[in-house]
Design a protein around this motif. Structure first.
Motif, short mmCIF file in Angstrom:
data_model
loop_
_atom_site.label_atom_id
_atom_site.label_comp_id
_atom_site.label_asym_id
_atom_site.label_seq_id
_atom_site.Cartn_x
_atom_site.Cartn_y
_atom_site.Cartn_z
N LEU A 61 0.67 -1.05 -0.03
CA LEU A 61 -0.23 0.03 -0.02
C LEU A 61 0.95 1.18 -0.05
CD1 LEU A 61 -2.78 -0.89 2.66
CD2 LEU A 61 -2.90 -1.04 0.23
N THR A 62 0.62 2.30 -0.72
CA THR A 62 1.02 3.54 -0.74
C THR A 62 0.07 4.81 -0.72
OG1 THR A 62 2.72 5.07 -1.83
CG2 THR A 62 1.33 3.34 -3.19
N THR A 63 0.38 5.78 -0.10
CA THR A 63 -0.25 6.90 -0.28
C THR A 63 0.18 7.93 -1.47
OG1 THR A 63 0.64 7.96 1.33
CG2 THR A 63 -1.50 6.85 1.91
N ASP A 64 1.33 7.47 -1.87
CA ASP A 64 1.82 8.54 -3.10
C ASP A 64 1.57 7.99 -4.45
OD1 ASP A 64 3.53 9.95 -4.71
OD2 ASP A 64 5.40 9.17 -3.82
N PHE A 65 0.50 8.64 -5.00
CA PHE A 65 -0.15 8.20 -6.11
C PHE A 65 0.86 8.59 -7.50
CE2 PHE A 65 -4.02 9.43 -3.98
CZ PHE A 65 -4.48 7.96 -3.55
N THR A 66 1.81 9.24 -7.18
CA THR A 66 2.77 9.40 -8.53
C THR A 66 4.09 8.52 -8.15
OG1 THR A 66 4.17 11.26 -6.92
CG2 THR A 66 2.29 11.98 -8.30
N LEU A 67 3.99 7.79 -7.37
CA LEU A 67 5.03 6.68 -7.20
C LEU A 67 5.37 5.89 -8.39
CD1 LEU A 67 7.33 5.47 -5.13
CD2 LEU A 67 5.31 3.86 -4.50
N ASN A 68 6.37 5.66 -8.97
CA ASN A 68 6.95 4.79 -10.32
C ASN A 68 7.28 3.50 -9.66
OD1 ASN A 68 5.74 6.52 -12.24
ND2 ASN A 68 7.74 7.82 -12.01
N ILE A 69 6.76 2.56 -10.14
CA ILE A 69 7.26 1.23 -9.59
C ILE A 69 7.13 0.15 -10.35
CG2 ILE A 69 4.92 0.64 -8.56
CD1 ILE A 69 6.30 -0.50 -6.02
N SER A 70 7.97 -0.94 -10.45
CA SER A 70 8.00 -1.81 -11.61
C SER A 70 6.87 -2.99 -11.68
CB SER A 70 9.39 -2.68 -11.64
OG SER A 70 9.47 -3.33 -10.13
N ALA A 71 6.21 -2.84 -10.42
CA ALA A 71 5.15 -3.95 -10.19
C ALA A 71 3.89 -3.54 -11.45
CB ALA A 71 4.36 -3.89 -8.81
N ARG A 72 3.31 -4.42 -12.16
CA ARG A 72 2.43 -4.17 -13.28
C ARG A 72 1.12 -3.75 -12.65
NH1 ARG A 72 3.60 -6.81 -17.83
NH2 ARG A 72 1.90 -5.18 -18.50
N ASN A 73 0.84 -4.15 -11.61
CA ASN A 73 -0.59 -3.55 -10.97
C ASN A 73 -0.70 -2.61 -9.86
OD1 ASN A 73 -2.21 -5.88 -12.51
ND2 ASN A 73 -0.56 -7.17 -11.38
N LYS A 74 -1.38 -1.47 -10.15
CA LYS A 74 -1.42 -0.72 -9.28
C LYS A 74 -2.93 0.02 -9.23
CE LYS A 74 0.79 3.72 -7.98
NZ LYS A 74 1.69 4.89 -8.34
N PHE A 75 -3.63 -0.30 -8.32
CA PHE A 75 -5.03 0.33 -8.27
C PHE A 75 -5.34 1.28 -7.23
CE2 PHE A 75 -4.90 -4.53 -9.23
CZ PHE A 75 -4.91 -4.57 -10.59
N GLN A 76 -5.87 2.20 -7.65
CA GLN A 76 -6.31 3.48 -6.64
C GLN A 76 -7.81 2.98 -6.04
OE1 GLN A 76 -5.97 7.29 -8.10
NE2 GLN A 76 -4.01 6.86 -8.93
N GLY A 77 -7.78 3.44 -4.71
CA GLY A 77 -9.18 3.06 -4.07
C GLY A 77 -9.09 3.59 -2.73
N THR A 78 -10.13 3.35 -2.02
CA THR A 78 -10.43 4.03 -0.49
C THR A 78 -10.51 2.68 0.47
OG1 THR A 78 -11.71 5.68 -1.73
CG2 THR A 78 -12.14 5.41 0.56
N ILE A 79 -9.91 3.11 1.56
CA ILE A 79 -10.04 2.00 2.80
C ILE A 79 -11.46 1.97 3.29
CG2 ILE A 79 -9.05 1.55 4.89
CD1 ILE A 79 -6.50 2.93 4.32
N GLU A 80 -11.94 0.97 3.26
CA GLU A 80 -13.23 0.59 3.58
C GLU A 80 -13.28 0.21 5.18
OE1 GLU A 80 -15.56 -3.17 3.15
OE2 GLU A 80 -16.25 -1.87 1.50
N SER A 81 -12.38 -0.68 5.65
CA SER A 81 -11.99 -0.99 7.07
C SER A 81 -10.63 -1.45 7.36
CB SER A 81 -13.11 -2.15 7.31
OG SER A 81 -12.78 -3.28 6.45
N ILE A 82 -10.56 -1.36 8.72
CA ILE A 82 -9.22 -1.71 8.88
C ILE A 82 -9.51 -2.60 10.31
CG2 ILE A 82 -6.91 -0.75 10.13
CD1 ILE A 82 -7.17 1.89 8.46
#
Length: 260
Positions: A187-208
């Motif tokens: 998990l990251t809160t930096d939406f501008t982060l460049n990373i080699s992982a192919r899958n990056k999905f933006q969403g909202t935390i529903e529960s912790i």
């Protein structure tokens, strides 16, 4: 020796959709007339009417609509609900066929041997199981990249072997399930982060769900798709995560397996 079975759907503990009735509904859709549909199935006109009345009476919504008289002389047609029933039945019938095919492959009827029959009811511990439609398969010499379109609109990429693609009988347009462990989701809160992982999905935390060492975070990414991530409790605090926080869930393509 073959294994066969008819598919019947019940309502109120009574047969609702049988294969003969499905044939009748298809014939009504084609002919626009119960009398013509009965001839095509074939069944008697009386039995056709009885079948239509039974389906309409059992169902919460009419399956068949009949108009009498009028300038066009009336006619019989499926309602929108009836059309949807046909589509649903065809999907169930295809899954029913797949189940029987799997059962046949796992059983030797002649010798009475059952091979790995428990796999039919097998459940897995992986927290994340997200379904979608295969939209592209990019095959290399050894591995293949499988692109799955999710209900959220995101495209997920999984790297599996070419042999796995063949064994699954995987083709573009097939429904498939992406399976991955929650511990592989970063998990990251930096939406501008460049990373080699192919899958990056933006969403909202529903529960912790906090623990002493690790914490499970549930993220909604849209279209009823949710991703579970297990990270350390100290990471949750360091990132300032709480319900409603916008985050990116990151998963390597090689950490995702495919089920069909």
């Amino acid at each position: 020796m073959e294994i066969s079975s008819s598919l019947t759907l019940e309502l109120l503990n009574q047969p609702f959709l049988l294969e003969k009735r499905i044939d009748l509904l298809f014939a009504i859709k084609k002919c626009g007339s119960i009398s013509q549909a009965a001839k095509e199935v074939p069944m008697s006109y009386k039995k056709a009417w009885e079948a239509v009345n039974t389906m309409n009476n059992l169902s919460s919504n009419p399956v068949v609509h009949t108009e009498t008289g009028g300038k066009g002389g009336g006619g019989t047609n499926l309602t929108k609900y009836g059309e949807n029933l046909l589509k649903t039945y065809l999907v169930l019938k295809e899954e029913h066929k797949k189940f029987l095919d799997n059962l046949k492959n796992m059983a030797d009827i002649d010798t009475g041997t059952l091979k790995n029959i428990g796999r039919l009811a097998m459940q897995i511990s992986a927290r994340n199981q997200i379904s979608g439609v295969v939209e592209y398969i990019n095959e290399g010499r050894v591995n293949a990249e499988v692109y799955i379109r999710l209900k959220s609109g995101y495209t997920l990429v999984s790297t599996i072997t070419k042999g796995a693609v063949t064994n699954l009988g995987l083709h573009v347009g097939d429904e498939a399930t992406a399976i991955f462990k929650s511990s592989t989701v970063l998990l990251t809160t930096d939406f501008t982060l460049n990373i080699s992982a192919r899958n990056k999905f933006q969403g909202t935390i529903e529960s912790i769900h906090e623990g002493e060492v690790n914490t499970e975070v549930i993220i909604t990414i849209g279209g009823s798709d949710k991703i579970a991530s297990v990270i350390t409790s100290s990471s949750v605090k360091a990132l300032g995560l709480e319900e409603g926080t916008k985050v990116s869930a990151v998963i390597k393509a090689s950490d995702i397996i495919i089920g069909k």
